[in-house]
Design a protein around this motif. Structure first.
Motif, mmCIF file in Angstrom:
data_model
loop_
_atom_site.group_PDB
_atom_site.id
_atom_site.type_symbol
_atom_site.label_atom_id
_atom_site.label_comp_id
_atom_site.label_asym_id
_atom_site.label_seq_id
_atom_site.Cartn_x
_atom_site.Cartn_y
_atom_site.Cartn_z
ATOM 1 N N LEU A 89 0.532 -0.936 -0.513
ATOM 2 C CA LEU A 89 -0.024 0.007 0.196
ATOM 3 C C LEU A 89 1.191 1.447 0.232
ATOM 4 C CD1 LEU A 89 -3.054 -0.649 2.840
ATOM 5 C CD2 LEU A 89 -3.120 -0.508 0.214
ATOM 6 N N LEU B 290 -9.109 5.706 -2.613
ATOM 7 C CA LEU B 290 -8.519 4.637 -2.600
ATOM 8 C C LEU B 290 -8.444 4.023 -4.184
ATOM 9 C CD1 LEU B 290 -7.359 1.646 -1.721
ATOM 10 C CD2 LEU B 290 -9.844 0.671 -1.911
ATOM 11 N N VAL C 52 -1.858 -0.128 -5.263
ATOM 12 C CA VAL C 52 -3.030 0.386 -4.993
ATOM 13 C C VAL C 52 -2.430 1.463 -3.700
ATOM 14 C CG1 VAL C 52 -4.322 -0.026 -2.132
ATOM 15 C CG2 VAL C 52 -3.545 -2.188 -4.407
ATOM 16 N N LEU D 202 -3.985 4.787 -1.201
ATOM 17 C CA LEU D 202 -4.485 5.609 -0.566
ATOM 18 C C LEU D 202 -4.645 6.962 -0.249
ATOM 19 C CD1 LEU D 202 -5.477 3.169 2.937
ATOM 20 C CD2 LEU D 202 -6.509 3.703 1.097
ATOM 21 N N ALA E 3 -8.454 0.484 5.127
ATOM 22 C CA ALA E 3 -8.237 -0.311 3.736
ATOM 23 C C ALA E 3 -8.323 -1.829 3.582
ATOM 24 C CB ALA E 3 -5.986 -0.228 3.373
ATOM 25 N N LYS F 208 -11.976 -2.925 2.966
ATOM 26 C CA LYS F 208 -11.864 -2.938 2.286
ATOM 27 C C LYS F 208 -10.534 -3.718 0.772
ATOM 28 C CE LYS F 208 -14.330 0.826 1.146
ATOM 29 N NZ LYS F 208 -15.737 0.408 0.737
ATOM 30 N N ILE G 1 -10.190 -4.838 -2.818
ATOM 31 C CA ILE G 1 -8.951 -4.495 -2.833
ATOM 32 C C ILE G 1 -8.538 -5.902 -3.483
ATOM 33 C CG2 ILE G 1 -6.407 -3.970 -2.884
ATOM 34 C CD1 ILE G 1 -7.502 -2.787 0.044
#
Length: 230
Positions: A16, A29, A38, A40, A55, A58, A62
């Protein structure tokens, strides 16, 4: 915007990237279709722990989106790559020059640099020919044509008439390359996306809706092909 921070999510871990933005009002996101990254983005004053908790909530979403993303293709002998919208196998060859036939792309060692250089030259020839034709039809001229491996746009036009294109357009169907050439040439007359601009593109290209849709639906897939390891 402050420097991004790196974290991971779940097991197996998903990398992330957390970015803070003074303009952000909520957590957002994003999953890149180009490389699966990915990201954020969170407001400047929001605690990092709150973004990571978001996160985790989700994580299932993802993973589903990452699983649905097409895997990267390392371009090497035995792989297939699109060229002019057709899938063509890459094969090892002797000699010093890349050779493209209807049946294969013959690549001598070292593969990656030679193949990229060859594809860029083919792209330049095709794009220059298309831009010359469209510029003549428009009654305008451009000052230069450059190629890059851009991720955020397929082409651009500067105020002084410079045109820039992604060399990966040579991998797309010919009508898509032609459309992008016409689009950027159209900016020589209209540096905007007004109704007059689109009328100009249609006047020199024709109905552009199908190739424009192809780019939206399939364009990101052209970045799956990784040439560095060839």
């Amino acid at each position: 915007m402050s420097a991004p921070a790196s974290h991971s999510l779940g097991d197996p871990p998903i990398p992330l990237t957390l970015r803070r933005s003074s303009r952000a009002r909520r957590i957002s996101l994003r999953i890149s279709q180009l490389d699966g990254r990915v990201t954020l983005t969170l407001p400047s004053r929001l605690p990092e722990a709150e973004a990571l908790a978001f996160a985790r909530e989700k994580e299932g979403w993802i993973r589903r989106h990452l699983d649905a993303r097409d895997e990267d293709v390392i371009v090497a002998p035995g792989a297939e790559i699109p060229l002019g919208g057709r899938m063509i196998p890459v094969v090892a060859a002797s000699g010093k020059r890349v050779r493209i036939t209807d049946a294969a792309i013959e690549v001598p060692p070292p593969g990656g640099p030679r193949l990229i250089a060859h594809l860029k030259q083919v792209a330049r020839d095709r794009l220059a020919g298309a831009c010359d034709d469209y510029a003549a039809a428009l009654g305008r001229s451009y000052t230069r044509l450059t190629l890059r491996d851009t991720r955020s746009r397929w082409g651009s036009c500067t105020a002084d008439g410079g045109l820039m294109f992604s060399w990966r357009l040579i991998m797309a169907p010919p009508e898509v390359l032609d459309y992008v050439a016409a689009h950027e040439v159209g900016h020589l007359a209209q540096m905007n996306h007004s109704a007059a601009f689109w009328a100009g593109v249609e006047a020199i290209y024709g109905d552009y809706r199908a190739p424009r849709k192809w780019l939206r639906d399939h364009g990101s897939g052209l970045h799956r092909y990784k040439f560095d390891a060839t």
